[in-house]
Motif scaffolding. Structure first.
Motif, short mmCIF file in Angstrom:
data_model
loop_
_atom_site.label_atom_id
_atom_site.label_comp_id
_atom_site.label_asym_id
_atom_site.label_seq_id
_atom_site.Cartn_x
_atom_site.Cartn_y
_atom_site.Cartn_z
N GLU A 73 -18.38 -33.24 -30.34
CA GLU A 73 -17.35 -33.45 -30.31
C GLU A 73 -16.15 -34.82 -29.29
O GLU A 73 -15.70 -34.90 -29.56
CB GLU A 73 -16.58 -31.94 -29.89
N TYR A 74 -17.27 -34.05 -28.01
CA TYR A 74 -16.79 -35.23 -27.09
C TYR A 74 -17.00 -36.34 -27.37
O TYR A 74 -15.99 -37.45 -27.04
CB TYR A 74 -18.62 -35.03 -25.48
N MET A 75 -18.77 -36.52 -27.93
CA MET A 75 -18.34 -38.51 -28.54
C MET A 75 -17.01 -39.03 -29.60
O MET A 75 -16.32 -40.32 -29.33
CB MET A 75 -19.46 -39.04 -28.14
N SER A 76 -16.96 -37.70 -30.21
CA SER A 76 -15.99 -37.70 -31.60
C SER A 76 -14.69 -38.22 -30.65
O SER A 76 -13.51 -38.99 -31.15
CB SER A 76 -15.88 -36.63 -32.59
N ALA A 77 -14.25 -37.72 -29.98
CA ALA A 77 -12.87 -36.99 -28.88
C ALA A 77 -12.92 -38.53 -28.39
O ALA A 77 -11.49 -38.71 -26.63
CB ALA A 77 -12.86 -35.64 -28.89
N ASP A 78 -13.58 -39.01 -28.01
CA ASP A 78 -13.71 -40.34 -26.64
C ASP A 78 -13.59 -39.50 -25.07
O ASP A 78 -13.25 -40.40 -24.15
CB ASP A 78 -12.82 -41.47 -27.15
N GLY A 79 -13.77 -38.74 -25.31
CA GLY A 79 -14.02 -37.84 -23.51
C GLY A 79 -12.33 -37.06 -23.86
O GLY A 79 -12.34 -37.09 -22.21
N ASP A 80 -11.71 -36.82 -24.14
CA ASP A 80 -10.39 -36.77 -24.26
C ASP A 80 -10.16 -35.01 -24.53
O ASP A 80 -10.17 -34.74 -24.79
CB ASP A 80 -9.46 -37.08 -25.47
N SER A 111 -18.38 -34.88 -18.54
CA SER A 111 -18.89 -36.58 -19.14
C SER A 111 -19.94 -35.96 -20.48
O SER A 111 -20.35 -35.21 -20.25
CB SER A 111 -19.30 -37.70 -17.46
N LEU A 112 -20.00 -36.74 -20.56
CA LEU A 112 -21.57 -36.95 -21.64
C LEU A 112 -22.66 -37.41 -21.07
O LEU A 112 -23.50 -36.26 -21.65
CB LEU A 112 -21.92 -38.53 -22.31
N GLU A 167 -19.32 -34.50 -36.60
CA GLU A 167 -20.86 -33.47 -35.96
C GLU A 167 -20.93 -31.91 -36.62
O GLU A 167 -21.75 -31.84 -35.74
CB GLU A 167 -19.00 -33.21 -34.33
#
Length: 461
Positions: A54-61, A87-88, A302
């Motif tokens: 989910e973090y990768m899909s949202a670009d960290g937003d 962070s990732l 995801e």
């Protein structure tokens, strides 16, 4: 034989072997608790991949992530608590920590399982040997030496594996339950679809499991025959050389080992088929899942990723399930042989302590003593009467097979007369306990055998 009868037979054998091998309730509880902990750590370690995807899909937003679920609030708070920004790298660190914790739990559960298994093997060997050695001489003579050697050295391990297999199945059930719970949180439709397919596919190896059950008895018999052959021939090596039977006996050994190899290979083929059928089955289900989840149910990428992780984890779990079921079927033959021998020998155990203590022997009187072996129609000893007094030397002579060894066996009560009486110090020797009687008797055989200890130990015992 119906499935119900097979299950009923295994349950009875399992309960009996559990008692013999010393698998306690505490051991079972500890192993099951370990299985539950492995299952919990499993769901946590796999579940941690969802925030990563989910973090990768949202670009960290952060705002987008907070809308994905309440758990993101806890993840963000956790990162702030330890002094790291979200962070990732932080999320991947959590994944690695979860996997490490799971592997530590698996490590200790595996060690505990190994210790319990080895203790059961040791106890089973000791229990069967003690039962054998403390039974009557008649019971010992009815057992083929090769059978008991084969059971103690080979078959008991198959018995132990069958005893532990149901606990393995329960642990696997917890793992499947935890993964199912996680998949339900992701998509109940896909979970239901997967459940139906897996249940349907589980019937595919049923034929091979039936073959495995039949082979378990065949393999056990092949091992028994080889053990008996080797035991007899090693004991009779002098006669084999004198009669120049080396080539003939060598051909017989080749025949027995060929049979053992062939049935063992058939057993390996069945096991390989069961194992090989699992991975392509789950891989096919995975491809079907990806298509249905994205084309029909429009699931996020995801979620599909975590679903695939669950399916990948299901491969070894389902293989383990089939392996444990296979171990159960393979153990029925060896366990049945062990339990039957243990029960039959235990039913004829000598009571060495029953009766009065005997401190010295003044006289031995045989009064019209008869003895007949159960396999014979005629008496080996028929109306034998004589008296042996203290401090005298007596010799028993006769042709081969006339009963000299049988008569000697009667004196220390290795055998009991079929009729008549044997008196020691004027009293029927059945009234003395066998332990003290035998302690007053020295025996020098034609072919002396040294056991553990020194010459002095053998003389003084």
């Amino acid at each position: 034989m119906s499935l119900y009868n097979k299950i009923n037979i295994f349950i009875k054998l399992w309960i009996k072997s559990k008692k013999i091998l010393g698998l306690t309730s505490k051991n079972i509880i500890m192993l099951l608790v370990g299985g539950v902990l492995v299952s919990i750590s499993e769901i946590i370690s796999i579940g941690m991949f969802l925030p990563v995807f989910e973090y990768m899909s949202a670009d960290g937003d952060i705002n987008i992530l907070l809308n994905e679920g309440l758990y993101w609030k806890y993840i963000i708070n956790a990162s702030e608590y330890v002094g790291y920004s979200l962070s990732l790298g932080f999320l991947l660190t959590l994944v690695i920590l979860a996997i490490i914790v799971r592997q530590v739990i698996v490590y200790f559960v595996t060690l505990y399982d190994a210790r319990i298994s080895l203790e059961m093997l040791q106890r089973g060997k000791i229990e069967l040997f003690d039962t054998y050695i403390y039974s009557t001489i008649e019971a010992i003579e009815r057992v083929r030496i090769g059978d008991i050697i084969n059971i103690i050295s080979v078959e008991i391990n198959n018995m132990r594996r069958g005893l532990m297999a149901p606990l393995g199945l329960i642990t696997i059930f917890f793992q499947i339950l935890s993964l199912t719970f996680m998949s339900l949180l992701l998509s109940y439709q896909m979970t239901l679809f997967a459940f139906i397919l897996i249940i349907s596919a589980s019937f595919l190896p049923s034929y091979w499991l039936k073959v495995s059950l039949r082979l378990s008895y065949i393999v056990t018999n092949a091992n028994k025959e080889l053990s008996l052959f080797l035991t007899q021939r090693i004991k009779s090596s002098r006669i084999i050389k004198l009669l120049s039977l080396m080539d003939k006996e060598g051909k017989k050994l080749i025949e027995l080992t060929d049979n053992q190899r062939d049935v063992g290979f058939k057993k390996s083929i069945v096991s390989a088929k069961i194992q090989a059928s699992t991975e392509p089955l789950v891989a096919g289900l995975g491809i079907l899942f990806v298509y249905i989840s994205m084309a029909i149910y429009k699931l996020d990428i995801e979620v599909v990723g975590v679903f695939l992780l669950i399916l990948m984890r299901m491969v070894p779990i389902l293989q383990g399930m089939l392996s444990n079921v296979n171990r159960i079927t393979e153990s029925i033959g060896p366990t049945s042989s062990f339990v039957d021998l243990y029960d039959s020998m235990g039913a004829e155990k000598e009571d060495l302590e029953k009766g009065d203590d005997l401190f010295e022997i003044e006289s031995i009187v045989f009064d019209d003593v008869k003895y007949r072996y159960s396999r014979n129609d005629n008496d080996t000893l028929n109306g034998v009467s004589f008296t042996i007094n203290k401090s005298t030397i007596n010799a028993i002579v006769g042709r081969s097979g006339s009963g000299k060894s049988t008569l000697i066996d009667l004196i220390p009560r290795l055998r009991l007369p079929s009729s008549g009486e044997i008196l020691i110090n004027g009293k029927n020797y059945i009234n003395y306990n066998a332990k003290t009687l035998r302690q007053l008797i020295s025996f020098v055989s034609q072919t002396p055998q040294m056991f553990y200890g020194s010459y002095r130990d053998h003389i003084m015992q």
